[in-house]
Structure formats: structure tokens, C-alpha cells
Scaffold this motif. Structure first.
Motif, PDB file in Angstrom:
ATOM      1  N   VAL A 255       0.863  -1.178   0.000  1.00 33.29           N
ATOM      2  CA  VAL A 255       0.000   0.000   0.000  1.00 33.29           C
ATOM      3  C   VAL A 255       0.907   1.240   0.000  1.00 33.29           C
ATOM      4  N   LEU A 256       0.814   1.985  -1.077  1.00 26.35           N
ATOM      5  CA  LEU A 256       1.685   3.160  -1.237  1.00 26.35           C
ATOM      6  C   LEU A 256       1.326   4.265  -0.244  1.00 26.35           C
ATOM      7  N   LYS A 257       2.265   5.117   0.177  1.00 28.52           N
ATOM      8  CA  LYS A 257       3.651   4.920  -0.210  1.00 28.52           C
ATOM      9  C   LYS A 257       4.455   4.248   0.893  1.00 28.52           C
ATOM     10  N   GLY A 258       3.939   4.318   2.092  1.00 34.68           N
ATOM     11  CA  GLY A 258       4.715   3.919   3.266  1.00 34.68           C
ATOM     12  C   GLY A 258       5.296   2.520   3.223  1.00 34.68           C
ATOM     13  N   ALA A 259       4.601   1.580   2.547  1.00 36.40           N
ATOM     14  CA  ALA A 259       5.013   0.180   2.592  1.00 36.40           C
ATOM     15  C   ALA A 259       6.143  -0.155   1.620  1.00 36.40           C
TER      16      ALA A 259
ATOM     17  N   VAL B  45       0.644  -5.686   2.266  1.00 36.24           N
ATOM     18  CA  VAL B  45       1.837  -5.281   3.011  1.00 36.24           C
ATOM     19  C   VAL B  45       1.699  -3.807   3.407  1.00 36.24           C
ATOM     20  N   GLU B  46       1.742  -3.556   4.705  1.00 36.90           N
ATOM     21  CA  GLU B  46       1.586  -2.198   5.243  1.00 36.90           C
ATOM     22  C   GLU B  46       2.756  -1.837   6.139  1.00 36.90           C
ATOM     23  N   ASP B  47       3.093  -0.571   6.162  1.00 40.86           N
ATOM     24  CA  ASP B  47       4.121  -0.125   7.110  1.00 40.86           C
ATOM     25  C   ASP B  47       3.567  -0.083   8.522  1.00 40.86           C
ATOM     26  N   ILE B  48       2.312   0.390   8.663  1.00 41.26           N
ATOM     27  CA  ILE B  48       1.773   0.531  10.021  1.00 41.26           C
ATOM     28  C   ILE B  48       0.267   0.285  10.057  1.00 41.26           C
ATOM     29  N   LEU B  49      -0.148  -0.418  11.083  1.00 41.64           N
ATOM     30  CA  LEU B  49      -1.562  -0.645  11.360  1.00 41.64           C
ATOM     31  C   LEU B  49      -1.871   0.211  12.580  1.00 41.64           C
ATOM     32  N   ASP B  50      -2.719   1.218  12.357  1.00 43.26           N
ATOM     33  CA  ASP B  50      -2.950   2.232  13.390  1.00 43.26           C
ATOM     34  C   ASP B  50      -4.407   2.099  13.871  1.00 43.26           C
ATOM     35  N   THR B  51      -5.317   2.943  13.380  1.00 41.41           N
ATOM     36  CA  THR B  51      -6.721   2.781  13.780  1.00 41.41           C
ATOM     37  C   THR B  51      -7.323   1.518  13.161  1.00 41.41           C
ATOM     38  N   GLY B  52      -6.736   1.070  12.061  1.00 39.04           N
ATOM     39  CA  GLY B  52      -7.268  -0.105  11.365  1.00 39.04           C
ATOM     40  C   GLY B  52      -8.330   0.255  10.343  1.00 39.04           C
ATOM     41  N   LEU B  53      -8.654   1.533  10.216  1.00 42.55           N
ATOM     42  CA  LEU B  53      -9.725   1.945   9.306  1.00 42.55           C
ATOM     43  C   LEU B  53      -9.352   1.680   7.843  1.00 42.55           C
ATOM     44  N   THR B  54      -8.116   2.009   7.488  1.00 43.92           N
ATOM     45  CA  THR B  54      -7.688   1.829   6.093  1.00 43.92           C
ATOM     46  C   THR B  54      -7.714   0.354   5.699  1.00 43.92           C
ATOM     47  N   LEU B  55      -7.124  -0.483   6.540  1.00 45.42           N
ATOM     48  CA  LEU B  55      -7.034  -1.902   6.177  1.00 45.42           C
ATOM     49  C   LEU B  55      -8.388  -2.608   6.241  1.00 45.42           C
TER      50      LEU B  55
ATOM     51  N   ASN C  76     -10.795  15.768   5.857  1.00 42.88           N
ATOM     52  CA  ASN C  76      -9.849  16.886   5.852  1.00 42.88           C
ATOM     53  C   ASN C  76      -8.638  16.543   6.697  1.00 42.88           C
ATOM     54  N   ARG C  77      -7.572  16.227   6.021  1.00 43.00           N
ATOM     55  CA  ARG C  77      -6.356  15.910   6.742  1.00 43.00           C
ATOM     56  C   ARG C  77      -5.820  17.194   7.387  1.00 43.00           C
ATOM     57  N   PRO C  78      -5.427  17.146   8.668  1.00 43.13           N
ATOM     58  CA  PRO C  78      -4.902  18.357   9.287  1.00 43.13           C
ATOM     59  C   PRO C  78      -3.511  18.677   8.757  1.00 43.13           C
TER      60      PRO C  78
ATOM     61  N   TYR D  86      11.551  12.113   5.674  1.00 39.92           N
ATOM     62  CA  TYR D  86      12.114  11.053   6.528  1.00 39.92           C
ATOM     63  C   TYR D  86      11.810   9.627   6.079  1.00 39.92           C
ATOM     64  N   ARG D  87      11.107   9.442   4.954  1.00 34.33           N
ATOM     65  CA  ARG D  87      10.797   8.070   4.530  1.00 34.33           C
ATOM     66  C   ARG D  87      12.076   7.272   4.298  1.00 34.33           C
ATOM     67  N   ASN D  88      13.154   7.980   3.941  1.00 33.17           N
ATOM     68  CA  ASN D  88      14.409   7.314   3.576  1.00 33.17           C
ATOM     69  C   ASN D  88      15.313   7.004   4.768  1.00 33.17           C
TER      70      ASN D  88
ATOM     71  N   LEU E 214       8.029   5.494   6.562  1.00 32.16           N
ATOM     72  CA  LEU E 214       7.032   6.352   7.222  1.00 32.16           C
ATOM     73  C   LEU E 214       7.472   7.812   7.175  1.00 32.16           C
ATOM     74  N   ASP E 215       6.493   8.703   7.022  1.00 32.73           N
ATOM     75  CA  ASP E 215       6.838  10.107   6.803  1.00 32.73           C
ATOM     76  C   ASP E 215       6.270  11.058   7.838  1.00 32.73           C
ATOM     77  N   TYR E 216       6.861  12.236   7.855  1.00 30.59           N
ATOM     78  CA  TYR E 216       6.268  13.416   8.480  1.00 30.59           C
ATOM     79  C   TYR E 216       6.285  14.474   7.396  1.00 30.59           C
TER      80      TYR E 216
HETATM   81  C1  PRP Z   1      -0.660   5.211   6.721  1.00 35.09           C
HETATM   82  C2  PRP Z   1      -0.258   3.749   6.619  1.00 35.09           C
HETATM   83  C3  PRP Z   1      -1.569   3.052   6.436  1.00 35.09           C
HETATM   84  C4  PRP Z   1      -2.523   3.912   7.229  1.00 35.09           C
HETATM   85  C5  PRP Z   1      -2.738   3.274   8.545  1.00 35.09           C
HETATM   86  O1  PRP Z   1      -0.745   5.731   5.449  1.00 35.09           O
HETATM   87  O2  PRP Z   1       0.607   3.504   5.543  1.00 35.09           O
HETATM   88  O3  PRP Z   1      -1.963   2.996   5.087  1.00 35.09           O
HETATM   89  O4  PRP Z   1      -1.911   5.199   7.405  1.00 35.09           O
HETATM   90  O5  PRP Z   1      -3.614   4.038   9.307  1.00 35.09           O
HETATM   91  P1  PRP Z   1      -4.989   3.482   9.874  1.00 35.09           P
HETATM   92  O6  PRP Z   1      -4.770   2.109  10.457  1.00 35.09           O
HETATM   93  O7  PRP Z   1      -5.305   4.494  10.963  1.00 35.09           O
HETATM   94  O8  PRP Z   1      -6.006   3.507   8.792  1.00 35.09           O
HETATM   95  P2  PRP Z   1      -0.746   7.301   5.093  1.00 35.09           P
HETATM   96  O9  PRP Z   1      -2.177   7.749   4.912  1.00 35.09           O
HETATM   97  O10 PRP Z   1       0.058   8.040   6.116  1.00 35.09           O
HETATM   98  O11 PRP Z   1      -0.060   7.349   3.663  1.00 35.09           O
HETATM   99  P3  PRP Z   1       1.448   6.977   3.212  1.00 35.09           P
HETATM  100  O12 PRP Z   1       1.587   5.476   3.301  1.00 35.09           O
HETATM  101  O13 PRP Z   1       1.548   7.466   1.800  1.00 35.09           O
HETATM  102  O14 PRP Z   1       2.388   7.701   4.137  1.00 35.09           O
END
Ligand code: PRP
Length: 184
Positions: free
Chosen positions: A38-42, A105-115, A69-71, A171-173, A165-167
């Protein structure tokens, strides 16, 4: 911005990614898989994980964009951000997944909403199997009861960058996974 603090150094990442690859090799022995990043983080995690696989494998990418609206990056760093979870595909995969073993393949599983949203969308495409590999997991942030089948590291609710992962796209690199301090 204050200095970044290393949370997971590159050696530990490499060791854990190798272990995850070994788990996948064992689980899919004699079969083939599509790694779907899942672009781009992964992108960076996928490139390392794919090189640990000894089974028949290909890889592909999808792009997603969250509605809402992303902050600003500064606000996101301070208070976090929960999207609606409804995502729009900005890039679809190039190959059919009907009857295939797919590992998202994901870099991070956070709230889980995206996945959660993506999994539902992709299951409708009738893969043989669909699993999730997430390098990082923040279980304390979960809003949907979704778990990854392969998890690299469970981490506290810190703002992390590096290894994809970015800010604000930066910093992704970085080779290490680092914490951006919230204060300062
Ligand atoms: C991040 C990450 C996941 C998502 C996880 O992506 O790569 O796709 O957030 O968050 P969630 O579990 O709360 O849904 P982001 O939107 O930052 O995009 P990026 O991968 O391009 O940085």
C-alpha cells in the motif's frame, strides 16, 4: 523540530523482517503469493520483505487516499488524525487476484480503518487467500477489530518516521524507525 530519537534501529528491523519472511516461506511452502504494498509507506518494507522470500512470489502496489480533511502536519503530530476510513483507490493493482494468495503489506496498522476498508474491497475480488503483513502495529489506537497475520513490532502511540514512514513526506528514507517528539 527537535531531534529524532531512534525507536527501532536498522539491525533490529532487518532481523525481524527476515523472521517474518521465514514465517511466510513456511506458511506458503509450495505455493505462490502476490505481495501487495500500500503506497507509499510500505514500499521499503515490501522491498526488504520480498527479498527474504524463497517461494514463488511477485509484487504489486495499490495507492489509496483517505477522504476527510487531513490536518496540517503539525496538527497531526500533536493530536493525531483519524480518517473516516473510507478510501479511494488512486492506483489499482496491475494483475488479477482471482484465485491467488495475496498478502497486503503495510508499514503501520494504526486505527485499522484503512485496512478494514481495503480488506473488504479486495475480498470481493475473490482471492484464494488474503492476509496482512504489517511492520508496525499500534494496538492502543485501534478503532476497528482488525489484526495483521504477520506483525513486525508492536509499538506505543508515538509519532514514528523512517523506513517508509513520513512526516509531511519527509524522513521516509531514514534507515531506522524514529520517534518525532510531540513537544517542542
Ligand atoms: C498510513 C499507513 C496506512 C494507514 C494506517 O498511510 O501507511 O496505510 O496510514 O492508518 P490506519 O490504520 O489508521 O487507517 P498514510 O495515509 O500516512 O499514507 P502513506 O503510506 O503514503 O504515508
Amino acid at each position: 523540530m527537535t531531534e529524532l530519537k531512534v525507536l527501532i534501529p536498522r539491525e533490529k528491523i532487518a532481523q525481524r523482517v527476515a523472521e517474518m519472511g521465514a514465517d511466510i516461506n513456511r506458511d506458503y511452502a509450495g505455493q505462490s503469493v502476490i505481495l501487495l504494498g500500500v503506497l507509499k509507506g510500505a514500499a521499503i518494507f515490501l522491498s526488504d520483505l520480498s527479498r527474504e522470500l524463497r517461494i514463488d512470489s511477485t509484487f504489486d502496489f495499490i495507492g489509496v487516499s483517505s477522504y476527510g480533511n487531513r490536518p496540517t502536519p503539525a496538527q497531526e503530530l500533536k493530536s493525531g488524525w483519524d480518517s473516516t476510513g473510507e478510501v479511494r483507490l488512486t492506483k489499482d493493482m496491475d494483475q488479477s487476484m482471482i484465485g491467488k494468495n495475496v498478502i497486503l503489506v503495510e508499514d503501520i496498522l494504526d486505527t485499522g480503518l484503512t485496512l478494514t476498508y481495503l480488506k473488504k474491497l479486495l475480498m470481493a475480488r475473490q482471492p484464494k487467500s488474503l492476509r496482512i503483513a504489517a511492520l508496525l502495529d499500534k494496538p492502543s489506537r485501534r478503532k476497528q477489530p482488525i489484526q495483521a497475520d504477520y506483525v513486525g513490532f508492536s509499538i506505543p502511540d508515538e509519532f514514528v518516521v523512517g523506513y517508509g514512514l513520513d512526516y509531511a513526506e519527509k524522513y521516509r528514507n531514514l534507515p531506522d524507525i524514529c520517534i518525532v517528539p510531540r513537544e517542542g
